[in-house]
Design a protein around this motif. Structure first.
Motif, short mmCIF file in Angstrom:
data_model
loop_
_atom_site.label_atom_id
_atom_site.label_comp_id
_atom_site.label_asym_id
_atom_site.label_seq_id
_atom_site.Cartn_x
_atom_site.Cartn_y
_atom_site.Cartn_z
N THR A 125 0.86 -1.18 0.00
CA THR A 125 0.00 0.00 0.00
C THR A 125 0.89 1.22 0.00
N PHE A 126 0.60 2.18 -0.90
CA PHE A 126 1.44 3.38 -0.95
C PHE A 126 0.62 4.59 -1.37
N ALA A 127 1.11 5.75 -0.92
CA ALA A 127 0.51 7.02 -1.34
C ALA A 127 1.01 7.33 -2.74
N ALA A 128 0.14 7.92 -3.54
CA ALA A 128 0.50 8.25 -4.91
C ALA A 128 -0.16 9.56 -5.32
N ARG A 129 0.32 10.05 -6.44
CA ARG A 129 -0.29 11.23 -7.06
C ARG A 129 -0.79 10.79 -8.43
N ALA A 130 -2.03 11.13 -8.72
CA ALA A 130 -2.65 10.78 -10.00
C ALA A 130 -2.29 11.86 -11.02
N VAL A 131 -1.66 11.42 -12.12
CA VAL A 131 -1.22 12.35 -13.16
C VAL A 131 -1.80 11.91 -14.50
N PRO A 132 -2.68 12.72 -15.10
CA PRO A 132 -3.24 12.36 -16.40
C PRO A 132 -2.13 12.24 -17.45
N LEU A 133 -2.26 11.25 -18.33
CA LEU A 133 -1.29 11.10 -19.41
C LEU A 133 -1.53 12.15 -20.48
N ARG A 141 -14.18 0.60 -24.83
CA ARG A 141 -13.81 1.89 -25.42
C ARG A 141 -14.72 2.23 -26.60
N ALA A 142 -15.11 1.23 -27.37
CA ALA A 142 -15.97 1.45 -28.54
C ALA A 142 -17.38 1.88 -28.15
N ARG A 143 -17.77 1.66 -26.91
CA ARG A 143 -19.12 2.01 -26.46
C ARG A 143 -19.31 3.50 -26.19
N THR A 144 -18.22 4.25 -26.11
CA THR A 144 -18.35 5.64 -25.72
C THR A 144 -17.75 6.57 -26.77
N THR A 145 -18.28 7.78 -26.82
CA THR A 145 -17.73 8.78 -27.73
C THR A 145 -16.79 9.74 -26.99
N ARG A 146 -16.75 9.64 -25.67
CA ARG A 146 -15.88 10.55 -24.91
C ARG A 146 -14.43 10.09 -25.00
N VAL A 147 -13.53 11.02 -24.78
CA VAL A 147 -12.11 10.67 -24.67
C VAL A 147 -11.91 10.12 -23.26
N VAL A 148 -11.50 8.87 -23.17
CA VAL A 148 -11.33 8.22 -21.88
C VAL A 148 -10.01 8.66 -21.26
N PRO A 149 -10.05 9.27 -20.07
CA PRO A 149 -8.81 9.69 -19.43
C PRO A 149 -7.95 8.48 -19.02
N LEU A 150 -6.66 8.60 -19.25
CA LEU A 150 -5.68 7.63 -18.80
C LEU A 150 -4.84 8.32 -17.73
N VAL A 151 -4.61 7.60 -16.62
CA VAL A 151 -3.98 8.22 -15.47
C VAL A 151 -2.83 7.38 -14.95
N GLU A 152 -1.69 8.01 -14.77
CA GLU A 152 -0.56 7.35 -14.13
C GLU A 152 -0.66 7.58 -12.62
N LEU A 153 -0.43 6.52 -11.87
CA LEU A 153 -0.43 6.61 -10.41
C LEU A 153 1.03 6.60 -9.96
N ARG A 154 1.58 7.78 -9.73
CA ARG A 154 2.99 7.93 -9.37
C ARG A 154 3.16 7.87 -7.85
N PRO A 155 4.03 6.98 -7.37
CA PRO A 155 4.28 6.93 -5.94
C PRO A 155 4.71 8.31 -5.42
N ALA A 156 4.14 8.71 -4.29
CA ALA A 156 4.47 10.00 -3.69
C ALA A 156 5.86 9.92 -3.07
N GLY A 157 6.50 11.08 -3.02
CA GLY A 157 7.79 11.13 -2.33
C GLY A 157 8.97 11.33 -3.16
#
Length: 146
Positions: free
Chosen positions: A99-107, A130-146
Motif C-alpha cells: 500500500t502506498f501514497a500516490a499522485r494521479a497524473v493524467p497522461l 472503449r468502442a461504447r463511448t464517444t468521450r475521450v477516456v482519461p488515462l492516469v498514471e499513479l505515481r508513488p508520492a515522495g
C-alpha cells in the motif's frame, strides 16, 4: 478493518465490496471476473464529501508505470473515482500486499493511442468498452508520492 487500509472501503456496490475484501484477504489475488487480471485498489477522497472511496481497477504496468483507465465500462460519463482524483490527485494505491501514497497524473494526449494499444493487447475487452463511448477516456498514471 485495519489502519493499513483507508476507510470506508465502500467499493460503491456489493460486487466491488466483495472484490475488495477478497483482494485484501489474499494480498491482491482474486477470482471470478478478475481472475488472472492485473488488479489494484484505488482509494480517492470524495471531492464533495471528503470521505475515502475505494475502487478495484484493472491496471496496466507500462515501462515501470502504473496506468489506470477511466473507462467506466464505456459509459458516457467519467467514473466517480476519476472525478474525485481530478479534483484531489493525492490517492492511495494497493498493489498486492503493498500500500502506498500516490499522485494521479493524467497522461498526455499524445501517449493515449500507444498506451491503449498495449492495454488492448493484454486485455482485449477494453477495446469493446472503449468502442461504447464517444468521450475521450482519461488515462492516469499513479505515481508513488515522495
Amino acid at each position: 478493518m485495519t489502519a493499513a487500509h483507508p476507510q470506508p472501503a465502500d467499493g460503491g456496490n456489493d460486487y466491488n465490496r466483495k472484490v475488495i475484501t477478497e483482494f485484501r484477504a489474499a494480498e491482491g489475488v482474486v477470482g471470478g471476473d478478475f481472475a488472472g487480471k492485473t488488479l489494484l485498489l484505488l482509494t480517492t477522497r470524495g471531492r464533495r464529501s471528503g470521505e475515502s472511496r475505494t475502487t478495484p481497477l484493472v491496471y496496466l504496468k507500462d515501462d515501470g508505470r502504473v496506468i489506470v483507465f477511466a473507462l467506466n465500462g464505456g459509459a458516457p460519463a467519467d467514473p466517480a473515482w476519476y472525478r474525485n482524483l481530478a479534483a484531489i490527485p493525492e490517492v492511495t494505491v494497493e498493489l498486492g500486499a503493498d500500500t502506498f501514497a500516490a499522485r494521479a497524473v493524467p497522461l498526455d494526449a499524445a501517449e493515449h493511442e500507444a498506451v491503449w494499444a498495449r492495454q488492448i493487447a493484454v486485455e482485449p475487452l477494453f477495446a469493446e468498452f472503449r468502442a461504447r463511448t464517444t468521450r475521450v477516456v482519461p488515462l492516469v498514471e499513479l505515481r508513488p508520492a515522495g
